[in-house]
Design a protein around this motif. Structure first.
Motif, PDB file in Angstrom:
ATOM      1  N   TYR A  13     -25.559  53.003 -19.071  1.00 48.45           N
ATOM      2  CA  TYR A  13     -24.931  54.177 -18.475  1.00 48.45           C
ATOM      3  C   TYR A  13     -24.269  54.988 -19.572  1.00 48.45           C
ATOM      4  O   TYR A  13     -23.758  54.439 -20.530  1.00 48.45           O
ATOM      5  CB  TYR A  13     -23.866  53.757 -17.473  1.00 48.45           C
ATOM      6  CG  TYR A  13     -24.407  53.304 -16.144  1.00 48.45           C
ATOM      7  CD1 TYR A  13     -25.129  54.180 -15.340  1.00 48.45           C
ATOM      8  CD2 TYR A  13     -24.188  52.013 -15.690  1.00 48.45           C
ATOM      9  CE1 TYR A  13     -25.614  53.773 -14.116  1.00 48.45           C
ATOM     10  CE2 TYR A  13     -24.660  51.599 -14.465  1.00 48.45           C
ATOM     11  CZ  TYR A  13     -25.377  52.484 -13.679  1.00 48.45           C
ATOM     12  OH  TYR A  13     -25.846  52.087 -12.477  1.00 48.45           O
ATOM     13  N   ALA A  22     -24.772  48.006 -18.567  1.00 47.29           N
ATOM     14  CA  ALA A  22     -24.464  47.376 -17.281  1.00 47.29           C
ATOM     15  C   ALA A  22     -25.386  46.185 -17.014  1.00 47.29           C
ATOM     16  O   ALA A  22     -24.979  45.210 -16.391  1.00 47.29           O
ATOM     17  CB  ALA A  22     -24.586  48.395 -16.160  1.00 47.29           C
ATOM     18  N   ALA A  41     -17.741  38.463 -11.956  1.00 39.68           N
ATOM     19  CA  ALA A  41     -16.528  39.267 -11.981  1.00 39.68           C
ATOM     20  C   ALA A  41     -16.831  40.726 -11.687  1.00 39.68           C
ATOM     21  O   ALA A  41     -17.967  41.177 -11.808  1.00 39.68           O
ATOM     22  CB  ALA A  41     -15.867  39.157 -13.351  1.00 39.68           C
ATOM     23  N   SER A  42     -15.802  41.418 -11.342  1.00 40.47           N
ATOM     24  CA  SER A  42     -15.933  42.840 -11.095  1.00 40.47           C
ATOM     25  C   SER A  42     -16.427  43.532 -12.363  1.00 40.47           C
ATOM     26  O   SER A  42     -15.928  43.263 -13.447  1.00 40.47           O
ATOM     27  CB  SER A  42     -14.575  43.397 -10.684  1.00 40.47           C
ATOM     28  OG  SER A  42     -14.744  44.664 -10.150  1.00 40.47           O
ATOM     29  N   GLY A  43     -17.405  44.389 -12.228  1.00 42.40           N
ATOM     30  CA  GLY A  43     -17.901  45.138 -13.361  1.00 42.40           C
ATOM     31  C   GLY A  43     -18.932  44.413 -14.196  1.00 42.40           C
ATOM     32  O   GLY A  43     -19.351  44.899 -15.247  1.00 42.40           O
ATOM     33  N   CYS A  44     -19.408  43.242 -13.718  1.00 41.10           N
ATOM     34  CA  CYS A  44     -20.356  42.494 -14.528  1.00 41.10           C
ATOM     35  C   CYS A  44     -21.788  42.958 -14.298  1.00 41.10           C
ATOM     36  O   CYS A  44     -22.711  42.483 -14.958  1.00 41.10           O
ATOM     37  CB  CYS A  44     -20.239  41.004 -14.241  1.00 41.10           C
ATOM     38  SG  CYS A  44     -20.814  40.564 -12.601  1.00 41.10           S
ATOM     39  N   GLY A  45     -21.998  43.872 -13.363  1.00 37.99           N
ATOM     40  CA  GLY A  45     -23.330  44.442 -13.196  1.00 37.99           C
ATOM     41  C   GLY A  45     -24.073  43.999 -11.957  1.00 37.99           C
ATOM     42  O   GLY A  45     -25.286  44.246 -11.835  1.00 37.99           O
ATOM     43  N   SER A  47     -23.807  45.088  -8.770  1.00 38.61           N
ATOM     44  CA  SER A  47     -24.290  46.233  -7.993  1.00 38.61           C
ATOM     45  C   SER A  47     -25.438  46.921  -8.711  1.00 38.61           C
ATOM     46  O   SER A  47     -26.412  47.348  -8.091  1.00 38.61           O
ATOM     47  CB  SER A  47     -23.158  47.228  -7.757  1.00 38.61           C
ATOM     48  OG  SER A  47     -22.197  46.645  -6.924  1.00 38.61           O
ATOM     49  N   HIS A 201     -17.978  37.931  -3.555  1.00 41.42           N
ATOM     50  CA  HIS A 201     -16.928  37.420  -4.420  1.00 41.42           C
ATOM     51  C   HIS A 201     -16.340  36.143  -3.845  1.00 41.42           C
ATOM     52  O   HIS A 201     -15.471  35.538  -4.441  1.00 41.42           O
ATOM     53  CB  HIS A 201     -15.807  38.462  -4.555  1.00 41.42           C
ATOM     54  CG  HIS A 201     -16.177  39.600  -5.439  1.00 41.42           C
ATOM     55  ND1 HIS A 201     -16.357  39.451  -6.798  1.00 41.42           N
ATOM     56  CD2 HIS A 201     -16.418  40.899  -5.182  1.00 41.42           C
ATOM     57  CE1 HIS A 201     -16.677  40.609  -7.325  1.00 41.42           C
ATOM     58  NE2 HIS A 201     -16.738  41.508  -6.362  1.00 41.42           N
ATOM     59  N   LYS A 280     -15.993  50.162 -18.047  1.00 39.31           N
ATOM     60  CA  LYS A 280     -14.805  50.102 -17.223  1.00 39.31           C
ATOM     61  C   LYS A 280     -15.231  50.406 -15.802  1.00 39.31           C
ATOM     62  O   LYS A 280     -16.018  51.320 -15.562  1.00 39.31           O
ATOM     63  CB  LYS A 280     -13.824  51.156 -17.710  1.00 39.31           C
ATOM     64  CG  LYS A 280     -12.413  50.646 -17.554  1.00 39.31           C
ATOM     65  CD  LYS A 280     -11.416  51.566 -18.189  1.00 39.31           C
ATOM     66  CE  LYS A 280     -10.041  51.089 -17.878  1.00 39.31           C
ATOM     67  NZ  LYS A 280      -9.413  51.637 -16.763  1.00 39.31           N
ATOM     68  N   LYS A 281     -14.763  49.605 -14.883  1.00 38.67           N
ATOM     69  CA  LYS A 281     -15.154  49.894 -13.500  1.00 38.67           C
ATOM     70  C   LYS A 281     -14.428  51.142 -13.038  1.00 38.67           C
ATOM     71  O   LYS A 281     -13.265  51.334 -13.321  1.00 38.67           O
ATOM     72  CB  LYS A 281     -14.798  48.723 -12.614  1.00 38.67           C
ATOM     73  CG  LYS A 281     -15.764  48.720 -11.468  1.00 38.67           C
ATOM     74  CD  LYS A 281     -15.590  47.629 -10.487  1.00 38.67           C
ATOM     75  CE  LYS A 281     -16.660  47.757  -9.439  1.00 38.67           C
ATOM     76  NZ  LYS A 281     -16.273  48.565  -8.330  1.00 38.67           N
TER      77      LYS A 281
HETATM   78  N1  ATP Z   1     -22.755  55.623 -12.836  1.00 37.18           N
HETATM   79  C1  ATP Z   1     -22.179  54.907 -13.805  1.00 37.18           C
HETATM   80  N2  ATP Z   1     -21.818  55.505 -14.949  1.00 37.18           N
HETATM   81  C2  ATP Z   1     -21.248  54.810 -15.944  1.00 37.18           C
HETATM   82  N3  ATP Z   1     -20.994  53.521 -15.879  1.00 37.18           N
HETATM   83  C3  ATP Z   1     -21.326  52.852 -14.767  1.00 37.18           C
HETATM   84  C4  ATP Z   1     -21.930  53.505 -13.674  1.00 37.18           C
HETATM   85  N4  ATP Z   1     -22.155  52.597 -12.704  1.00 37.18           N
HETATM   86  C5  ATP Z   1     -21.696  51.442 -13.179  1.00 37.18           C
HETATM   87  N5  ATP Z   1     -21.221  51.581 -14.404  1.00 37.18           N
HETATM   88  C6  ATP Z   1     -20.660  50.507 -15.251  1.00 37.18           C
HETATM   89  O1  ATP Z   1     -21.574  49.459 -15.235  1.00 37.18           O
HETATM   90  C7  ATP Z   1     -20.895  48.237 -15.152  1.00 37.18           C
HETATM   91  C8  ATP Z   1     -21.426  47.409 -14.006  1.00 37.18           C
HETATM   92  O2  ATP Z   1     -21.050  48.014 -12.789  1.00 37.18           O
HETATM   93  P1  ATP Z   1     -21.391  47.388 -11.388  1.00 37.18           P
HETATM   94  O3  ATP Z   1     -21.029  48.384 -10.352  1.00 37.18           O
HETATM   95  O4  ATP Z   1     -22.794  46.921 -11.404  1.00 37.18           O
HETATM   96  O5  ATP Z   1     -20.387  46.166 -11.305  1.00 37.18           O
HETATM   97  P2  ATP Z   1     -20.235  45.092 -10.139  1.00 37.18           P
HETATM   98  O6  ATP Z   1     -20.582  43.798 -10.704  1.00 37.18           O
HETATM   99  O7  ATP Z   1     -20.955  45.528  -8.941  1.00 37.18           O
HETATM  100  O8  ATP Z   1     -18.657  45.157  -9.887  1.00 37.18           O
HETATM  101  P3  ATP Z   1     -17.884  44.976  -8.484  1.00 37.18           P
HETATM  102  O9  ATP Z   1     -17.866  43.503  -8.209  1.00 37.18           O
HETATM  103  O10 ATP Z   1     -16.508  45.454  -8.786  1.00 37.18           O
HETATM  104  O11 ATP Z   1     -18.602  45.755  -7.467  1.00 37.18           O
HETATM  105  C9  ATP Z   1     -19.431  48.548 -15.061  1.00 37.18           C
HETATM  106  O12 ATP Z   1     -18.848  48.348 -16.340  1.00 37.18           O
HETATM  107  C10 ATP Z   1     -19.376  49.995 -14.677  1.00 37.18           C
HETATM  108  O13 ATP Z   1     -18.271  50.605 -15.268  1.00 37.18           O
END
Ligand code: ATP
Ligand code: MG
Lengths: 282, 403
Positions: A13, A22, A41-45, A47, A201, A280-281
């Protein structure tokens, strides 16, 4: 042949200094009929991985094969049609369109096909019956409970008879009873042969899964086959490591019993190491 | 099938945000209503001009200086003092001499104010005594002056001029002062039907005096501004007009300084000014329409960004870009179609009210209604497409994330 085959899939990203990796060369293979939990963990990718698998997002690098067809470089229209015909989505929130009734919401994916309105509504109605919501067909989403909304979302995800159901934190907004309702439903779907991938989670919910994938900083760090009905080993370790009372908890009067509940705080068990790649999330 | 779905969906959205939809449509409603009403009024006036031309003086030719014949308000121009005496007594003789001409009169402007019980500003026109015979004016009270009482300084009033000058209902025998000269009211005309807004000569406002009295009222000499010639039979009107035109041109050195107008030509001339007025209003309405188009675009932009999440969900469950585009365009079109229909209804209502409460008789113009509706819908599509295209191109993830 695997249903879903990811090979060295990366997702970047942003650009320049603000680049976030990501997904970092993720390779995974998912068979038909699996019931997979993704944790991390949150932000580990998580989603990001779900979005790539769900054809909502394109990987920056790597290949994605769905039912034997390369789909990582699809045109938007082809991707939309694949989503319509072979995928079902359940999101954490805002699943339903607030101005449409429950049955219209459930019929939404079919409204982009050539099916007649009567057949669409009939199919939607039978799906709602399957999730025990037939009495709420003509309600608006604002008149439903959180659990009922998620049930309707499941009905919608199933209405096109998809080969994969993707659920990104489907129980994220629900209490333990609501979570159980949703997971039981997904589990029934799994029993009749659907392939289900969900993000959670809550380590407790790994009971329903046949396989748990753990992620960290955009990578899959562990991939564990589990028995249905048992909390996955790695998740269990986290669950009980969290159960202990710290000195602060003691001071604040938090009991062991309270700690045992999967609260929002507890729902983020893995040690945080965010921002290592500048991510950063939001 | 899918189009029907789009329409029902659009109606649903519009119903759920009624106020916003109404405000979006307001521009369209006003523009369509304005265009339709104005054109309808113009039509009504045009029809009454033509009707009048048909009814009254089918076999009367109007001879005017060419410089004045382009506008309907030749008289006003002369009053403004900008005219040269192109028409002469000689021309009157020439006209009278033409075959099929039974009688001919000249109308000259002798002044523009008069004093009765009140001061009055209106044309004072000197004419021959046989004017009523030529143009079918009828006298309500008294009599039109004959050429023989010319010396008696008799004046005849149009119906409106009479009531504006005097308290008395029938001011026969009252005195009238025009430029220091005393006149006596010898007759009052019945009111003559005149098309509203035509801007033409209105006998109702006019004070008629005998030709021989003109010199005393206007020392500089009264300027003939038009000659009226009665033709024996309506079927000779065209041919006589042609011959008369060529004879008059010959006498004026081959130049077409004088124009002979048949009744239908005269009516057309009168409607020209009206057409100009209508065009101006239509131009104003077109701007309204354009502004309303921008209004639609604005509302669509807001609606699109408000509904980003909806777009995200729709895309996630399989809507293609084109299907999203279709949905938003349908909404824009529905807004403009319903706005147009309301505009037409408003116009019909306005025309009805104008017909009842004013002496305009708007003739509802379906072509104008249809065209303005088409234009409104075209603009609606045009301006609706831009935000819709933006919405459609959003990738599903970005759309889902936005709140
Ligand atoms: N559109 C975007 N632009 C920039 N960075 C992004 C974007 N989408 C996600 N990220 C980054 O990619 C990484 C992974 O995000 P992701 O949403 O996949 O996390 P997650 O594991 O689903 O977290 P959560 O459990 O909090 O939902 C994060 O560091 C986030 O900041
Ligand atoms: Mg997430």
């Amino acid at each position: 042949m695997a249903l879903i085959e990811l090979k060295d899939v990366s997702k970047l990203y942003g650009f320049g200094d603000a680049t976030t990796l990501a997904l970092d060369e993720v390779s995974v293979s998912i068979e038909k009929g699996e019931f997979i939990a993704i944790m991390g963990a949150s932000g580990c990718g998580k989603s990001t991985l779900m979005n790539v698998m769900g054809l909502l997002d394109r990987p920056t690098n790597g290949t994605y094969t769905l039912s034997g067809k390369r789909v990582d470089r699809l045109r938007p229209t082809r991707a939309a049609k694949l989503r319509r015909d072979t995928l079902g989505f359940i999101f954490q929130n805002f699943n339903l369109l607030p101005k449409l009734t429950v049955i219209e919401n459930v019929a939404l994916p079919l409204s982009y096909t050539n099916m007649s309105t009567t057949r669409r509504l009939k199919t939607a109605s039978s799906m709602l019956e399957r999730v025990g919501m037939q009495s709420r067909e003509y309600f608006l989403p604002s008149q439903l409970s959180g659990g009922q909304i998620q049930c309707a979302a499941i009905a919608r995800a199933l209405v096109n008879n998809p080969s994969v159901v993707l659920a990104d934190e489907p129980t994220g907004n629900l209490d333990s009873a609501g979570s159980r309702l949703i997971m039981e439903l997904l589990s029934e779907l799994h029993k009749v042969g659907n392939t289900i991938i969900f993000v959670t989670h809550n380590p407790e919910l790994t009971r329903y899964a046949t396989r748990v994938i753990y992620m960290h900083d955009g990578q899959i760090i562990q991939d564990e086959q589990t028995e249905i009905g048992q909390v996955a080993k790695t998740a269990k370790a986290q669950l009980y490591s969290r159960g202990r009372l710290s000195e602060e908890d003691d001071m604040a009067g938090v009991s062991t019993l309270m700690k045992a509940f999967p609260t929002a705080e507890q729902a983020k068990p893995v040690a945080k190491k965010r921002g290592r790649r500048g991510g950063k999330k939001k | 099938m899918r189009a029907v779905g789009n329409v029902t969906a659009a109606l649903k959205i519009m119903r759920s945000s009624r106020t916003r939809s109404l405000f979006t449509m307001l521009g369209v409603i006003i523009a369509v209503a304005a265009v339709t009403t104005v054109v309808s009024i113009g039509d009504g006036v045009k029809q009454s001009i033509l009707l009048q031309a048909n009814k009254s003086a089918k076999n009367v030719l109007t001879i005017r200086p060419a410089s004045l014949s382009d506008t309907s308000d030749g008289l006003n121009k002369i009053n403004g003092g900008g005219s040269i005496g192109v028409l002469t007594a000689e021309d009157l003789k020439t006209v009278a001499k033409q075959p099929h001409v039974t009688s001919a009169v000249s109308l000259s402007v002798a002044g523009n104010t008069a004093q009765g019980d009140y001061e009055y500003k209106g044309p004072v026109v000197s004419v021959d005594g046989d004017l009523p015979a030529v143009v079918n004016y009828s006298v309500a009270y008294g009599a039109f002056f004959a050429d023989t009482d010319a010396a008696n300084n008799v004046a005849v009033l149009g119906a409106k001029a009479a009531s504006a000058l005097y308290n008395a209902n029938v001011p026969l025998g009252h005195g009238l002062t025009i430029n220091g000269q005393e006149f006596i009211i010898g007759g009052i005309l019945n009111s003559v039907p005149v098309a509203p807004l035509s801007g033409g000569f209105d006998a109702n406002n006019t004070i008629f005096i005998p030709k021989s009295a003109a010199a005393s009222v206007a020392p500089a000499g009264a300027v003939i501004y038009q000659i009226l010639a009665k033709i024996d039979d309506a079927k000779n009107v065209e041919s006589t007009a042609k011959k008369m035109q060529s004879n008059l041109s010959k006498e004026h050195g081959g130049q077409e300084m004088i124009k002979v107008l048949t009744p239908s030509e005269l009516a057309t001339k009168q409607t020209v000014t009206l057409g100009l007025l209508a065009k101006l209003t239509v131009a104003a309405a077109a701007i309204t329409l354009l502004v309303s188009g921008i209004g639609i675009m604005n509302v669509m932009l807001v609606s699109v960004s408000e509904r980003m999440h909806e777009i995200g969900i729709r895309k996630a469950v399989g809507a293609t870009n084109r299907q999203i585009l279709g949905q938003f365009i349908t909404e824009a079109v529905m807004l403009s179609v319903i706005g147009s229909i309301l505009g037409v209804i408003l116009a019909a209502f306005a025309c009805f009210l104008l017909g009842v409460f004013t002496d305009l008789h708007p003739h509802f113009n379906w072509a104008a209604a249809g065209l303005s509706c088409l234009a409104a819908c075209g603009l609606g599509i045009l301006f609706g497409v831009i935000p819709a295209a933006r919405a459609a191109r959003k990738d599903p993830i970005t759309a889902l994330r936005s709140q």
